[in-house]
Scaffold this motif. Structure first.
Motif, PDB file in Angstrom:
ATOM      1  N   PRO A  41      42.764  70.708  29.708  1.00  0.00           N
ATOM      2  CA  PRO A  41      42.346  69.718  28.705  1.00  0.00           C
ATOM      3  C   PRO A  41      42.644  70.092  27.255  1.00  0.00           C
ATOM      4  O   PRO A  41      42.772  69.196  26.411  1.00  0.00           O
ATOM      5  CB  PRO A  41      40.827  69.598  28.926  1.00  0.00           C
ATOM      6  N   GLN A  42      42.781  71.393  26.953  1.00  0.00           N
ATOM      7  CA  GLN A  42      43.034  71.762  25.550  1.00  0.00           C
ATOM      8  C   GLN A  42      44.489  71.483  25.136  1.00  0.00           C
ATOM      9  O   GLN A  42      44.838  71.646  23.962  1.00  0.00           O
ATOM     10  CB  GLN A  42      42.677  73.236  25.293  1.00  0.00           C
ATOM     11  N   ILE A  43      45.319  71.068  26.095  1.00  0.00           N
ATOM     12  CA  ILE A  43      46.740  70.836  25.782  1.00  0.00           C
ATOM     13  C   ILE A  43      47.067  69.347  25.970  1.00  0.00           C
ATOM     14  O   ILE A  43      46.809  68.775  27.029  1.00  0.00           O
ATOM     15  CB  ILE A  43      47.654  71.691  26.682  1.00  0.00           C
ATOM     16  N   GLU A  44      47.620  68.758  24.913  1.00  0.00           N
ATOM     17  CA  GLU A  44      47.979  67.336  24.941  1.00  0.00           C
ATOM     18  C   GLU A  44      49.335  67.178  25.638  1.00  0.00           C
ATOM     19  O   GLU A  44      50.350  67.704  25.164  1.00  0.00           O
ATOM     20  CB  GLU A  44      48.047  66.814  23.498  1.00  0.00           C
ATOM     21  N   GLU A  45      49.320  66.437  26.748  1.00  0.00           N
ATOM     22  CA  GLU A  45      50.535  66.305  27.565  1.00  0.00           C
ATOM     23  C   GLU A  45      51.710  65.713  26.775  1.00  0.00           C
ATOM     24  O   GLU A  45      52.835  66.221  26.837  1.00  0.00           O
ATOM     25  CB  GLU A  45      50.191  65.401  28.754  1.00  0.00           C
ATOM     26  N   THR A  46      51.435  64.666  26.000  1.00  0.00           N
ATOM     27  CA  THR A  46      52.546  63.998  25.293  1.00  0.00           C
ATOM     28  C   THR A  46      53.178  64.934  24.249  1.00  0.00           C
ATOM     29  O   THR A  46      54.381  64.893  24.027  1.00  0.00           O
ATOM     30  CB  THR A  46      52.082  62.708  24.587  1.00  0.00           C
ATOM     31  N   VAL A  47      52.351  65.783  23.628  1.00  0.00           N
ATOM     32  CA  VAL A  47      52.879  66.721  22.623  1.00  0.00           C
ATOM     33  C   VAL A  47      53.867  67.680  23.292  1.00  0.00           C
ATOM     34  O   VAL A  47      54.949  67.986  22.747  1.00  0.00           O
ATOM     35  CB  VAL A  47      51.720  67.505  21.964  1.00  0.00           C
ATOM     36  N   ILE A  48      53.504  68.137  24.474  1.00  0.00           N
ATOM     37  CA  ILE A  48      54.352  69.106  25.188  1.00  0.00           C
ATOM     38  C   ILE A  48      55.639  68.441  25.661  1.00  0.00           C
ATOM     39  O   ILE A  48      56.740  68.982  25.483  1.00  0.00           O
ATOM     40  CB  ILE A  48      53.565  69.701  26.393  1.00  0.00           C
ATOM     41  N   ILE A  49      55.516  67.248  26.229  1.00  0.00           N
ATOM     42  CA  ILE A  49      56.705  66.564  26.754  1.00  0.00           C
ATOM     43  C   ILE A  49      57.675  66.239  25.614  1.00  0.00           C
ATOM     44  O   ILE A  49      58.894  66.385  25.744  1.00  0.00           O
ATOM     45  CB  ILE A  49      56.283  65.307  27.544  1.00  0.00           C
ATOM     46  N   GLU A  50      57.117  65.843  24.463  1.00  0.00           N
ATOM     47  CA  GLU A  50      57.981  65.501  23.326  1.00  0.00           C
ATOM     48  C   GLU A  50      58.634  66.740  22.714  1.00  0.00           C
ATOM     49  O   GLU A  50      59.623  66.624  21.981  1.00  0.00           O
ATOM     50  CB  GLU A  50      57.192  64.721  22.270  1.00  0.00           C
ATOM     51  N   ALA A  51      58.106  67.930  23.028  1.00  0.00           N
ATOM     52  CA  ALA A  51      58.693  69.169  22.496  1.00  0.00           C
ATOM     53  C   ALA A  51      59.907  69.620  23.304  1.00  0.00           C
ATOM     54  O   ALA A  51      60.699  70.448  22.847  1.00  0.00           O
ATOM     55  CB  ALA A  51      57.644  70.278  22.489  1.00  0.00           C
ATOM     56  N   LEU A  52      60.064  69.072  24.517  1.00  0.00           N
ATOM     57  CA  LEU A  52      61.207  69.476  25.343  1.00  0.00           C
ATOM     58  C   LEU A  52      62.506  68.964  24.719  1.00  0.00           C
ATOM     59  O   LEU A  52      62.549  67.839  24.213  1.00  0.00           O
ATOM     60  CB  LEU A  52      61.083  68.864  26.747  1.00  0.00           C
ATOM     61  N   ASP A  53      63.543  69.779  24.782  1.00  0.00           N
ATOM     62  CA  ASP A  53      64.866  69.275  24.410  1.00  0.00           C
ATOM     63  C   ASP A  53      65.250  68.229  25.468  1.00  0.00           C
ATOM     64  O   ASP A  53      65.309  68.558  26.661  1.00  0.00           O
ATOM     65  CB  ASP A  53      65.866  70.439  24.412  1.00  0.00           C
ATOM     66  N   PRO A  54      65.509  66.968  25.077  1.00  0.00           N
ATOM     67  CA  PRO A  54      65.788  65.930  26.075  1.00  0.00           C
ATOM     68  C   PRO A  54      66.914  66.296  27.038  1.00  0.00           C
ATOM     69  O   PRO A  54      66.912  65.876  28.195  1.00  0.00           O
ATOM     70  CB  PRO A  54      66.171  64.707  25.233  1.00  0.00           C
ATOM     71  N   ILE A  55      67.838  67.111  26.594  1.00  0.00           N
ATOM     72  CA  ILE A  55      68.986  67.472  27.450  1.00  0.00           C
ATOM     73  C   ILE A  55      68.581  68.482  28.542  1.00  0.00           C
ATOM     74  O   ILE A  55      69.310  68.714  29.499  1.00  0.00           O
ATOM     75  CB  ILE A  55      70.158  67.976  26.585  1.00  0.00           C
ATOM     76  N   LYS A  56      67.390  69.096  28.380  1.00  0.00           N
ATOM     77  CA  LYS A  56      66.873  70.019  29.405  1.00  0.00           C
ATOM     78  C   LYS A  56      65.699  69.424  30.180  1.00  0.00           C
ATOM     79  O   LYS A  56      65.100  70.086  31.022  1.00  0.00           O
ATOM     80  CB  LYS A  56      66.420  71.335  28.750  1.00  0.00           C
ATOM     81  N   ASP A  57      65.375  68.171  29.893  1.00  0.00           N
ATOM     82  CA  ASP A  57      64.192  67.515  30.474  1.00  0.00           C
ATOM     83  C   ASP A  57      64.532  66.969  31.864  1.00  0.00           C
ATOM     84  O   ASP A  57      64.689  65.761  32.054  1.00  0.00           O
ATOM     85  CB  ASP A  57      63.750  66.404  29.507  1.00  0.00           C
ATOM     86  N   VAL A  58      64.626  67.868  32.847  1.00  0.00           N
ATOM     87  CA  VAL A  58      65.102  67.477  34.180  1.00  0.00           C
ATOM     88  C   VAL A  58      64.089  66.636  34.959  1.00  0.00           C
ATOM     89  O   VAL A  58      64.421  66.072  36.003  1.00  0.00           O
ATOM     90  CB  VAL A  58      65.513  68.717  35.014  1.00  0.00           C
ATOM     91  N   ASP A  59      62.878  66.515  34.442  1.00  0.00           N
ATOM     92  CA  ASP A  59      61.883  65.616  35.045  1.00  0.00           C
ATOM     93  C   ASP A  59      62.011  64.195  34.493  1.00  0.00           C
ATOM     94  O   ASP A  59      61.385  63.276  35.006  1.00  0.00           O
ATOM     95  CB  ASP A  59      60.473  66.148  34.720  1.00  0.00           C
ATOM     96  N   GLY A  60      62.793  64.042  33.408  1.00  0.00           N
ATOM     97  CA  GLY A  60      63.023  62.714  32.827  1.00  0.00           C
ATOM     98  C   GLY A  60      61.798  62.097  32.183  1.00  0.00           C
ATOM     99  O   GLY A  60      61.664  60.877  32.144  1.00  0.00           O
TER     100      GLY A  60
END
Ligand SMILES: NC(=O)c1ccc[n+]([C@@H]2O[C@H](COP(=O)([O-])OP(=O)(O)OC[C@H]3O[C@@H](n4cnc5c(N)ncnc54)[C@H](OP(=O)(O)O)[C@@H]3O)[C@@H](O)[C@H]2O)c1
Length: 234
Positions: A41-60
């Motif tokens: 709960p202390q980690i915001e999911e959207t913040v983490i997902i938006e930090a990924l380099d989109p070109i390495k975001d293999v989960d899409g």
């Protein structure tokens, strides 16, 4: 493929996870990064997902990749929806022109699958209905499905009276059900009442052994795509 698992403590802070993602984004040994959800709960999911380099975001899951999927020009199709599409196509059930009912609207399964199957392109072209907990008359809608996808997370939620004869059923659910006869104390069940529904269905995927292995396979496909993108660009 070279891979590495980073097991972090559940007390990890958002800043610490962001630091790790930033170093993995910059690390040429890795073409793909998968953040195992859900996060504490202390980690915001959207913040983490938006930090990924989109070109390495293999989960899409990055908004860039979600947008590309919506536009019908994806680099990465989320692994579970991609696996479901391949199960259908490779078994002779092209969704084109079919009524596909997707039960569940999660960001990881229901929404991207619905988006994928309604695209104007080969392997899609379905008429898609998405249901959820606020859907009125769920059974009335599921009975209209030519292809029914259950991504609900409730064991045996889809019963035989909820499907029509000849339906093709994809059971995404992986639910732990207490079972004292098993050494580990539980068994895995899908979201579909398998025995009764399979008597009416033309085809149905088992749990375990259906969508799960395909998800893993498609994650490898996405990782290969990411490696190619890093070399050749788009
Ligand atoms: N095999 C694989 O590779 C794989 C991959 C991912 C997930 N899964 C499994 O698939 C299942 C779903 O995962 P998820 O991440 O998509 O789940 P989730 O985030 O929990 O979403 C479940 C969805 O189902 C809806 N729902 C729940 N109960 C319902 C009911 N009784 N009637 C109608 N709709 C209902 C929810 O509606 P609301 O939005 O209104 O709450 C929600 O949209 C889980 O069992 C999960 O373990 C398997």
């Amino acid at each position: 493929m070279f891979s590495e698992i980073f097991h972090l403590d559940e007390t990890t802070t958002e800043a610490e996870l962001l630091d790790l993602i930033s170093s993995l984004n910059a690390d040429p040994r890795f073409h793909g990064i998968l953040v195992q959800l859900p996060l504490p709960p202390q980690i915001e999911e959207t913040v983490i997902i938006e930090a990924l380099d989109p070109i390495k975001d293999v989960d899409g899951l990055h908004p860039f990749n979600v947008g590309k999927l919506l536009q019908g020009v994806p680099d990465f199709i989320p692994a579970t929806p991609a696996g479901i599409q391949q199960i259908l196509l490779r078994n002779g059930y092209d969704p084109a022109g079919k009524h596909v009912v997707v039960c569940g609207r999660s960001n990881i399964v229901g929404k991207p699958l619905a988006t994928l199957l309604l695209q104007r392109r080969a392997g899609s072209n379905a008429t898609v209905t998405v249901t959820h907990t606020r859907t009125a008359n769920l059974a009335e809608i599921t009975r209209q499905a030519d292809i029914l996808v259950a991504a609900i997370g409730q064991p045996r939620a889809i019963t035989a009276d909820m499907v029509k004869d000849g339906v093709v059923v994809i059971d995404v659910g992986v639910n732990r059900v207490d079972d004292s006869t098993r050494r580990r104390g539980y068994r895995l069940e899908g979201d579909v009442e398998f025995e009764a529904v399979s008597a009416k269905a033309e085809a149905i995927t088992p749990v375990p052994g259906g969508v799960g292995p395909m998800t893993i396979a498609m994650l490898l496909v996405n990782t290969l795509t990411a490696a190619r993108l890093s070399i050749h660009g788009r």
